[in-house]
Design a protein around this motif. Structure first.
Motif, PDB file in Angstrom:
ATOM      1  N   LYS A 184       4.270  30.149  13.200  1.00 19.79           N
ATOM      2  CA  LYS A 184       5.598  30.573  13.145  1.00 19.79           C
ATOM      3  C   LYS A 184       5.545  31.952  13.531  1.00 19.79           C
ATOM      4  CE  LYS A 184       7.373  27.357   9.719  1.00 19.79           C
ATOM      5  NZ  LYS A 184       6.291  26.379   9.785  1.00 19.79           N
ATOM      6  N   LYS A 185       4.635  32.686  13.404  1.00 26.63           N
ATOM      7  CA  LYS A 185       4.471  34.216  13.568  1.00 26.63           C
ATOM      8  C   LYS A 185       4.394  34.560  15.270  1.00 26.63           C
ATOM      9  CE  LYS A 185       2.362  36.382   9.472  1.00 26.63           C
ATOM     10  NZ  LYS A 185       1.271  36.976   9.303  1.00 26.63           N
ATOM     11  N   VAL A 186       3.875  33.525  16.023  1.00 26.77           N
ATOM     12  CA  VAL A 186       3.676  33.572  17.608  1.00 26.77           C
ATOM     13  C   VAL A 186       4.686  32.500  18.382  1.00 26.77           C
ATOM     14  CG1 VAL A 186       1.284  34.483  16.962  1.00 26.77           C
ATOM     15  CG2 VAL A 186       1.635  31.713  17.477  1.00 26.77           C
ATOM     16  N   LYS A 187       5.189  31.703  17.695  1.00 22.99           N
ATOM     17  CA  LYS A 187       6.059  30.678  18.363  1.00 22.99           C
ATOM     18  C   LYS A 187       7.042  31.241  19.427  1.00 22.99           C
ATOM     19  CE  LYS A 187       9.799  27.322  17.982  1.00 22.99           C
ATOM     20  NZ  LYS A 187      10.676  26.672  17.098  1.00 22.99           N
ATOM     21  N   ASN A 188       6.865  30.516  20.552  1.00 25.19           N
ATOM     22  CA  ASN A 188       7.527  31.242  21.940  1.00 25.19           C
ATOM     23  C   ASN A 188       8.335  30.159  22.616  1.00 25.19           C
ATOM     24  OD1 ASN A 188       8.495  31.983  24.512  1.00 25.19           O
ATOM     25  ND2 ASN A 188       7.516  33.855  24.353  1.00 25.19           N
ATOM     26  N   ASP A 189       9.658  30.062  22.688  1.00 30.14           N
ATOM     27  CA  ASP A 189      10.237  28.785  23.173  1.00 30.14           C
ATOM     28  C   ASP A 189       9.910  28.542  24.666  1.00 30.14           C
ATOM     29  OD1 ASP A 189      11.801  27.835  20.856  1.00 30.14           O
ATOM     30  OD2 ASP A 189      13.077  29.524  20.921  1.00 30.14           O
ATOM     31  N   ALA A 205      14.648  21.285  34.385  1.00 34.90           N
ATOM     32  CA  ALA A 205      15.505  22.506  35.000  1.00 34.90           C
ATOM     33  C   ALA A 205      15.460  23.478  33.492  1.00 34.90           C
ATOM     34  CB  ALA A 205      16.869  22.562  35.176  1.00 34.90           C
ATOM     35  N   GLY A 206      15.548  24.843  33.650  1.00 36.28           N
ATOM     36  CA  GLY A 206      15.777  25.674  32.557  1.00 36.28           C
ATOM     37  C   GLY A 206      14.392  26.287  31.995  1.00 36.28           C
ATOM     38  N   MET A 207      14.769  27.119  30.972  1.00 33.18           N
ATOM     39  CA  MET A 207      13.640  27.577  30.273  1.00 33.18           C
ATOM     40  C   MET A 207      14.031  27.799  28.774  1.00 33.18           C
ATOM     41  SD  MET A 207      13.808  31.553  32.336  1.00 33.18           S
ATOM     42  CE  MET A 207      12.645  32.321  31.195  1.00 33.18           C
ATOM     43  N   GLY A 208      13.180  28.344  27.992  1.00 31.96           N
ATOM     44  CA  GLY A 208      13.406  28.626  26.390  1.00 31.96           C
ATOM     45  C   GLY A 208      14.070  27.359  25.877  1.00 31.96           C
TER      46      GLY A 208
END
Length: 481
Positions: free
Chosen positions: A217-222, A366-369
């Motif tokens: 949870k501290k390092v999560k990146n979408d 397509a897309g990011m995050g």
């Protein structure tokens, strides 16, 4: 923007960026390969290898196993135990050995304190036992599944698939290997003694906090969670010591998002012999191999040719993935020769008919995050996106759509099948892609055509295997009837 250190930015700062004011280079540098630079392994800890899971019972051609998802603690650093997940243990899982033609029964047990599923990645089995997000086991539940193995020798794996928590559960440690064996006589000439000259390498990247704890949870990146620290078979700062001889390495990229381009720091060449779904037609001599999340690659490396007693397996950026220490072998040890290099291992070809068939399904990534989509839509468990008839080959076109900011790499996976790559941007695929595949990585703007056939009925998932993208809805469903 180009001088900004994205690895030191807070998640909130990343979310609040005005992407419309960013250059294409800035967006590219936010891609999952670059957000967190990978540290080199210092080679402090000797790797170990997963145990081969013992069957609960064997009766002729019938075999049964029990696989339990459970909580545990793992000491990645001396004196610091971190909370982890594992199958039948504290971290990762055992190797499940299956044979082509076997009837298999698996008792699945959830001893976690949260929902999970058991997805058998790469296995061609009916949809109701594939382990997609709808086949949830709640805490304390168990169920038994059965299927017949009907595919050639391959290195597969199993992992959880509970939407939207796949990324966290894999990051915490839920990943195990499946070996399928068959009667390919030529393959018997390759190194195949587990832990002697045939070794699995499960490569992952993770980050640890100041207390040496693993905290997703501290390092999560979408856009795909990457880590500072490389792990091989669950070991931080790994190293590998073995004889100067010909060995087989089965490499699984079990990272959430990172793509690796692997090579040896002495520039030596090696033989690429298998990809996701099994053997290539013949060994392909290369000096580098790319592997994206969930892909498997098997290589033969003749370490008897190394000058000195050490060589490093490195990433394209020069970071050391695995220091390899070599000891002199006994005389008569197997070395590579023309006979192995010229072995006929398989007979996979794209037929003239498949080349001429019209595209029947188009998939646009397509897309990011959190803004990722497939064909402009996010996953809806109540929606069937595609239909296909069992045992019928169709041609799918997969496109990674570029946008105004360039886009980012996406890794496309289909459950329940092994497909053939017909073309990449209209051209014949590289030899490394000419075996059976279940996953393929696409750069922004790339298009690939694949020939897809399902041998079983059911509902199957297709999705991006950057796990955070999957959890953010970059996933669809196909009904095979």
């Amino acid at each position: 923007m180009k001088d900004m250190d994205h690895s030191k930015m807070s998640k909130e700062a990343m979310k609040n960026m005005d992407h419309s004011k960013m250059s294409k280079d800035d967006i590219k540098n936010m891609g999952h390969d670059n957000i967190v630079p990978l540290n080199s392994s210092k080679g402090k800890n000797e790797i170990t290898f997963p145990e081969i899971l013992k069957p609960a019972s064997v009766n002729g051609n019938n075999v049964s196993y029990t696989i339990t998802a459970q909580q545990g603690k793992t000491e990645f650093y001396p004196g610091h135990k971190s909370n982890t997940f594992g199958y039948n243990g504290n971290l990762l899982g055992p190797v499940v050995k299956l044979k082509n033609g076997q009837h298999v029964t698996i008792n699945l047990v959830n001893h976690l304190n949260e929902d999970t599923t058991f997805h058998f990645h790469g296995l061609e089995i009916p949809g109701d036992v594939d382990g997609g997000p709808e086949q949830v086991l709640k805490p304390g539940e168990e169920k038994t599944i059965s299927f017949k193995v009907n595919q050639e020798a391959a290195t597969l794996w199993f992992h959880p698939h509970p939407s939207p928590h796949t990324a966290e559960q894999v990051y915490k440690g839920l990943a195990g290997l499946i070996y399928i064996e068959d009667n390919n006589n030529n393959a018997k000439k390759l190194p195949h003694e587990y832990g002697v000259n045939d070794f699995p390498l499960i490569i992952q990247d993770k980050s640890f906090d100041s207390n040496k704890q693993l905290d997703y949870k501290k390092v999560k990146n979408d856009d795909g969670t990457t880590g500072h620290t490389v792990l091989v078979n669950g070991k931080v700062d790994p190293k590998f010591t073995f004889k100067k001889e010909l060995v087989r390495l089965r490499i699984l990229d079990a990272s959430n998002a990172r793509v690796y381009k692997l090579k040896f720091d002495n520039g030596m060449k090696f033989e690429h012999i298998a990809s996701d779904g099994g053997y290539l037609n013949k060994p392909d001599k290369v000096s580098e191999i790319q592997t994206a999340p969930s892909e498997r690659n098997e290589i033969l490396v003749d370490f008897s040719k190394v000058k000195g007693n050490k060589v490093n397996l490195i990433n394209e950026d020069g970071k050391v993935i695995l220091p390899i220490h070599l000891i002199n072998s006994n005389k008569g040890t197997k070395k590579s020769d023309d006979k192995i290099s010229n072995l006929s291992l398989n007979n996979i070809h794209v037929s003239p008919k498949e080349k001429e068939m019209k595209i029947t399904k188009k998939v646009v990534l397509a897309g990011m995050g959190k803004d990722v989509t497939i064909n402009g839509k996010k996953f809806d468990k109540n929606r069937i996106d595609f239909n296909q008839k069992v045992n019928k080959t169709e041609i799918w076109e997969i496109e990674n759509k570029k946008d105004a900011m360039g886009g980012m790499e996406h890794t496309f996976h289909i459950h329940g099948t092994q497909f053939k790559v017909i073309s990449v941007d209209g051209k014949t695929p590289l030899e490394e892609m000419q075996g059976y595949k279940d996953t393929i990585s696409l750069e922004p703007g790339q298009k690939v055509k694949i020939a897809v056939k399902f041998n079983h009925k059911g509902i199957y998932m297709y999705h991006c295997h950057t796990l955070e993208h999957e959890d953010n809805g970059m996933m669809g469903q196909i009904k095979v009837s």
